[in-house]
Design a protein around this motif. Structure first.
Motif, PDB file in Angstrom:
ATOM      1  N   ALA A  28       1.140  -2.646 -44.498  1.00  0.00           N
ATOM      2  CA  ALA A  28       2.467  -2.235 -44.030  1.00  0.00           C
ATOM      3  C   ALA A  28       3.563  -2.945 -44.806  1.00  0.00           C
ATOM      4  CB  ALA A  28       2.599  -2.533 -42.532  1.00  0.00           C
ATOM      5  N   LEU A  29       3.369  -4.230 -45.085  1.00  0.00           N
ATOM      6  CA  LEU A  29       4.348  -4.993 -45.862  1.00  0.00           C
ATOM      7  C   LEU A  29       4.546  -4.380 -47.243  1.00  0.00           C
ATOM      8  CD1 LEU A  29       6.021  -7.743 -46.011  1.00  0.00           C
ATOM      9  CD2 LEU A  29       4.024  -8.641 -47.198  1.00  0.00           C
ATOM     10  N   GLY A  40      -1.438  -5.442 -41.451  1.00  0.00           N
ATOM     11  CA  GLY A  40      -0.091  -5.983 -41.621  1.00  0.00           C
ATOM     12  C   GLY A  40       0.356  -6.040 -43.062  1.00  0.00           C
ATOM     13  N   LYS A  41      -0.534  -6.444 -43.959  1.00  0.00           N
ATOM     14  CA  LYS A  41      -0.159  -6.582 -45.369  1.00  0.00           C
ATOM     15  C   LYS A  41      -0.042  -5.227 -46.061  1.00  0.00           C
ATOM     16  CE  LYS A  41       0.236 -11.063 -45.558  1.00  0.00           C
ATOM     17  NZ  LYS A  41       1.563 -11.682 -45.775  1.00  0.00           N
ATOM     18  N   ASN A  77       3.356 -10.158 -39.678  1.00  0.00           N
ATOM     19  CA  ASN A  77       3.110  -9.670 -41.036  1.00  0.00           C
ATOM     20  C   ASN A  77       3.889  -8.407 -41.396  1.00  0.00           C
ATOM     21  OD1 ASN A  77       1.161 -11.666 -41.714  1.00  0.00           O
ATOM     22  ND2 ASN A  77      -0.370 -10.586 -40.508  1.00  0.00           N
ATOM     23  N   ALA A  78       4.186  -7.574 -40.410  1.00  0.00           N
ATOM     24  CA  ALA A  78       4.840  -6.297 -40.713  1.00  0.00           C
ATOM     25  C   ALA A  78       6.213  -6.159 -40.052  1.00  0.00           C
ATOM     26  CB  ALA A  78       3.928  -5.143 -40.285  1.00  0.00           C
ATOM     27  N   LEU A  99       0.396  -8.380 -36.291  1.00  0.00           N
ATOM     28  CA  LEU A  99       1.191  -7.300 -36.877  1.00  0.00           C
ATOM     29  C   LEU A  99       2.682  -7.589 -36.762  1.00  0.00           C
ATOM     30  CD1 LEU A  99      -0.772  -4.167 -35.569  1.00  0.00           C
ATOM     31  CD2 LEU A  99      -0.697  -5.033 -37.909  1.00  0.00           C
TER      32      LEU A  99
END
Length: 230
Positions: A156-157, A153-154, A109-110, A106
């Motif tokens: 959140a991105l 994570g993605k 990715n975020a 996380l």
């Protein structure tokens, strides 16, 4: 002479795939390129080929990101384009995942994306111009079994990209998110069939987005091979 309205770019999470293809295309368009990665030794061939400069940085660490931008400021001056291409996949049965490993996934990715967008926007807003590009994935649209950390994570991105675009777009900063929906060809995935994405073709789309007039900016691009189901 390039028609791009930008002269300097920083790619965070640089490697041999999409970011390498984009660095080559930016350099060919006359843009000065900075490449950031935890291990800069892997960038030696690319920097020699493109004239880009490499900087060591850990995208998941706030102090490291802040230092990176200070170093690029000193070397390049004002940054026009910032690309977040860092990613860390973590897969396995949800019940078996280690919390520390999930936190690190996380963080890359975020949280790393947030730190980079924040530093980029601080530099671009006084000038009322610039572009921030974020590399996403299928996992930012739908979560797959045994892949919860990547999806977290993605997702959140993608949310970060939407929020940043709405906040900074009216102030002259173009924020765009790229959903890479499929496998990307690489040395470890040499499949050149229509089942994979060509990194040079992906990079061309990034370049096209940078050239868009602000009366018709793209906020999100969804890229996949024509043979890919979705």
């Amino acid at each position: 002479m390039s028609s791009l309205p930008y002269r300097t770019a920083l790619i965070v999470g640089a490697g041999s795939g999409i970011s390498a293809s984009f660095a080559r295309q930016l350099s060919a368009a006359g843009v000065q390129v900075a490449l950031a990665a935890r291990n800069t030794e892997k960038l030696a061939t690319l920097t020699a080929e493109t004239g880009a400069r490499a900087f060591a940085a850990d995208a998941s660490d706030a102090a490291s990101v802040s230092r990176l931008f200070d170093e690029v400021d000193a070397a390049f001056g004002a940054l026009d384009v910032v690309v977040y291409n860092a990613s860390r996949a973590l897969r396995g049965p949800l019940l078996d995942l280690d919390r520390a490993a999930v936190e690190q996934s996380l963080a890359v990715n975020a949280l790393g994306a947030f730190l980079v967008v924040q530093q980029a926007a601080r530099r671009m807003l006084p000038h009322g111009r610039g572009a921030i590009l974020l590399t996403g994935a299928t996992a930012g649209i739908k979560g797959f079994a045994r892949s919860a950390p990547l999806a977290m994570g993605k997702f959140a991105l993608r949310g970060l990209a939407q929020s940043a675009a709405r906040e900074f777009g009216p102030q002259g900063i173009h924020v765009a998110h790229f959903v890479i929906d499929g496998g990307v060809r690489s040395a470890t995935r040499p499949d050149a069939s229509d089942n994979t994405l060509d990194p040079d073709a992906i990079a061309q789309t990034y370049l096209d987005v940078l050239g868009q007039p602000r009366s018709a900016w793209t906020q999100e691009v969804d890229l996949r091979p024509w043979a890919e189901s979705f």
